[in-house]
Design an enzyme around this catalytic site. Structure first.
Site, PDB file in Angstrom:
ATOM      1  CG  HIS A 167      -1.938   1.101   1.183  1.00  0.00           C
ATOM      2  ND1 HIS A 167      -3.010   1.085   0.316  1.00  0.00           N
ATOM      3  CD2 HIS A 167      -2.035   2.253   1.883  1.00  0.00           C
ATOM      4  CE1 HIS A 167      -3.732   2.181   0.498  1.00  0.00           C
ATOM      5  NE2 HIS A 167      -3.156   2.904   1.440  1.00  0.00           N
ATOM      6  CD  GLU A 180      -2.895  -2.110  -2.158  1.00  0.00           C
ATOM      7  OE1 GLU A 180      -2.655  -1.714  -1.004  1.00  0.00           O
ATOM      8  OE2 GLU A 180      -3.506  -1.419  -2.996  1.00  0.00           O
ATOM      9  CG  ASN A 220      29.727 -19.966 -11.670  1.00  0.00           C
ATOM     10  OD1 ASN A 220      29.508 -20.565 -12.705  1.00  0.00           O
ATOM     11  ND2 ASN A 220      30.435 -18.865 -11.622  1.00  0.00           N
TER      12      ASN A 220
END
Length: 659
Positions: free
Chosen positions: A47, A69, A395
């Protein structure tokens, strides 16, 4: 948009923080889907992020966050359960938001097509567009739900307040000002109702007055201080709400309320409220801190020279002021160093999310262990550390850890282990990236090196493994979009060395690989022990010194061609600095300096102890920078220049490391 320029840096910094926090919270939510507190934090962060974007005019970001939301609301209401598929979708949204922020940071303001993500979010939430009436604010009634929240708040020792804020008539960015006030309040509580609603507040399409209902543990005066301590405000009105409120609520101007008019000198208990607030922060240009650091360093040098002059001429009259100067200088350097330091978790926090994505992409199971994330480094080093660590961890995941089937067939756990550790060792920070994968095969390295025309005759297995840091060197038989062990390792080494550090690798076939990164704290000023080796004076960083002992010749025993000394019932290696530094030793009295590097003790033999002193580290020039025995140089109080020993390199030279 020009009016927003003064807020843009704050926007970028706070947006980075909220996006990182959302990533962390989503990972936590995936592991603990029933934890309501995590959901609440996600709601607050999302928000606030939406509000920040809306007030800055970045509507793409605001719209995407608004649809996110809606999905979070399904989680909170229990209509949809948390699952990895939806979490992955939200992660994709966060990645897109990060891309937008990076473009904005570089000045590339453009429209983004977010329909793909919004469509996926709407399928989850069955979203229906809201009709927002910007002309009709909500009434002053408190809903039954809010009354219940207020009642529960009081039962848990919280308080509820009604806040009324009137902005100045000349306030240009009302939405931004309202956001700043709301954001400050939400750090110490929660806003359960706003009038007008948050969408209208964020747009700035409201009259100068807005009202809030606020739940917090703060006292009335503290709430007032949080709101009033903002610009462009005409008045602030705060009233505590009683837990037994009826449904109807109106403002009553009684004596228990606090109201402040900004255009008058009346400030009820304002000074007290400031005393109760948390730490206050300002953002400072790093170049200014660098200048501060350099000036303090020079101050230390000249203070030391003054102390030497005082001793030489026995001018006791300046002893007292010199002591005060010394104390102030010490406090100044401690302050500037603390300002520059930053915990490495700023970088480490991104890796749990990255490992989750790699696990899905590579179809492998990983366990990521992070240790020492509170270890601090200079912030300029921390900011440059991300790229090499990302490469090393990718890696490890891609080429270090075997497939689940392969691991099970050779008796390993199906889940591969990747361990990221950081710890301080004297005036350095050691970072290790360890995996329990297949390791680096020296034979494969040798074959690859021969194909590339490199001379490998006489190289030990350890020296062969170090070849992965050569430019373009790789043993990988296939190229993936994740990484290739060896591809880019030269770039990793260059980056670490550009930070004044070094990187090493130790590996064992079918056991795993550990990359060891040694980075200077970049402390310009350190405590050091000055010693004589022959006729030369050297400085040893005090941080790694355990103790100093005077030893007799017969206390040092030779075994297998090496010298050892018994310390704490253990035989520790003895290193004669005169031999390491190629200087002539007087050999009359021997002083042993016992240092602790990692979990290993070493005994360093020197000829004479001069004493402890505060020194300023100066980097060596390009000609001398290849000499690994030295960290740098310093200027002594008498103007002489002496070298600072790199004990980590001196002690580890010739000693085989194990995983």
């Amino acid at each position: 948009m020009d009016d927003n320029n003064k807020y843009i840096e704050i926007f970028f910094q706070e947006t980075d923080e909220y996006l990182q926090r959302l990533n962390e919270c989503l990972l936590e939510l995936e592991r603990n889907p029933d934890d309501i507190s995590i959901l609440d934090e996600i709601f607050r962060a999302a928000h606030t992020l939406k509000g920040m974007a809306a007030t800055m005019g970045y509507n793409n970001m605001a719209e995407l966050t608004h649809h996110m939301e809606s999905v979070f609301e399904l989680f909170r209401s229990g209509k949809t359960s948390v699952n990895s598929e939806i979490i992955s979708l939200i992660f994709k949204c966060l990645d897109r938001l990060s891309e937008i922020v990076e473009d904005l940071r570089e000045g590339n303001v453009k429209e983004y097509n977010l329909n793909d993500l919004i469509s996926e979010l709407d399928k989850v939430s069955n979203y229906e567009p809201e009709t927002i009436n910007t002309n009709q604010p909500s009434d002053d009634n408190i809903s039954d739900i809010d009354l219940m929240i207020i009642h529960n708040a009081y039962e848990n020792n919280y308080k509820a307040y009604r806040i009324k804020v009137e902005l100045s008539n000349d306030c240009i960015l009302k939405g931004a000002r309202a956001y700043v006030i709301i954001n400050k309040l939400e750090k110490d509580g929660e806003i359960i109702q706003s009038d007008p609603n948050t969408e209208v507040l964020e747009s700035g399409e409201f009259d100068n007055i807005f009202k809030l209902i606020y739940i917090t543990k703060l006292e009335k005066e503290q709430v007032l201080g949080l709101v009033e301590d903002n610009l462009e405000i005409d008045s602030v009105y705060v009233q505590e709400l009683n837990e037994s409120l009826e449904n109807e609520f109106t403002f009553v101007n009684d004596n228990s309320n606090i109201q402040v008019n900004k255009d008058t000198e009346v400030k009820n208990n304002h000074n007290n409220s400031h005393n109760n607030q948390g730490n206050q922060y300002i953002r400072v240009d790093l170049n200014k801190i660098d200048s501060f650091m350099n000036l303090v360093s020079e101050l230390v040098i000249y203070r030391t020279r003054l102390e030497n002059v005082s001793k030489e001429y026995k001018t006791t009259a300046i002893n007292e002021p010199l002591e005060h100067v010394a104390r102030i200088t010490t406090e100044l350097q401690d302050l500037v160093l603390k300002i520059r330091m930053q915990p490495v978790n700023v970088v480490f926090n991104r890796f749990p999310r990255m490992i989750r994505d790699l696990s899905q992409e590579l179809n492998k199971d990983f366990e990521l262990i992070i240790e020492g994330e509170d270890t601090e480094l200079d912030r300029t080093v921390v900011s440059e550390l991300s790229e090499p660590l990302v490469h090393l961890i990718r890696n490890a995941a891609d080429h270090g850890i075997e497939s689940p089937e392969r691991r099970v067939s050779i008796g390993k756990s199906k889940t591969g282990l990747i361990k990221l550790s950081a710890y301080q060792e004297g005036n350095r920070v050691i970072i290790t990236i360890q995996d329990d994968g297949k390791g680096i095969d020296p034979k494969a390295i040798k074959e690859s090196a021969i194909r590339k025309g490199l001379k490998v005759d006489g190289l030990t297995d350890k020296e062969l493994v170090q070849l992965i840091f050569n430019q373009g060197f790789s043993t990988s038989k296939e190229v993936t979009n994740i990484s290739g062990r060896g591809v880019g390792m030269d770039v990793v080494r260059q980056k670490i060395e550009s930070l004044g550090g070094e990187i090493d690798v130790v590996s064992q076939v079918d056991k795993g690989t550990t990359f060891i990164i040694k980075l200077p704290l970049t402390l310009s000023i350190i405590q050091a022990l000055l010693v004589k080796v022959g006729q030369e004076v050297f400085a040893l960083p005090l941080g790694v010194i355990e103790r100093v002992v005077k030893v007799e010749h017969d206390e040092i025993v030779e075994t297998h061609g090496n010298e050892v000394y018994v310390y704490k019932n253990k035989a520790i290696p003895v290193i004669r600095l005169s031999e390491k530094l190629s200087t002539y030793s007087i050999g009359e009295d021997m002083h042993m300096i016992i240092v602790l590097l990692g979990d290993q003790y070493y005994g360093l033999i020197v000829d004479e102890l001069i004493g402890q002193q505060e020194i300023v580290i100066k980097k060596l020039g390009s000609v001398l920078s290849t000499m690994k025995e030295y960290l740098g140089a310093t200027i002594l109080g008498n103007g002489d220049i002496t070298l600072i020993l790199d004990l980590s390199n001196i002690c580890s030279e010739g000693i085989d490391d194990e995983i």
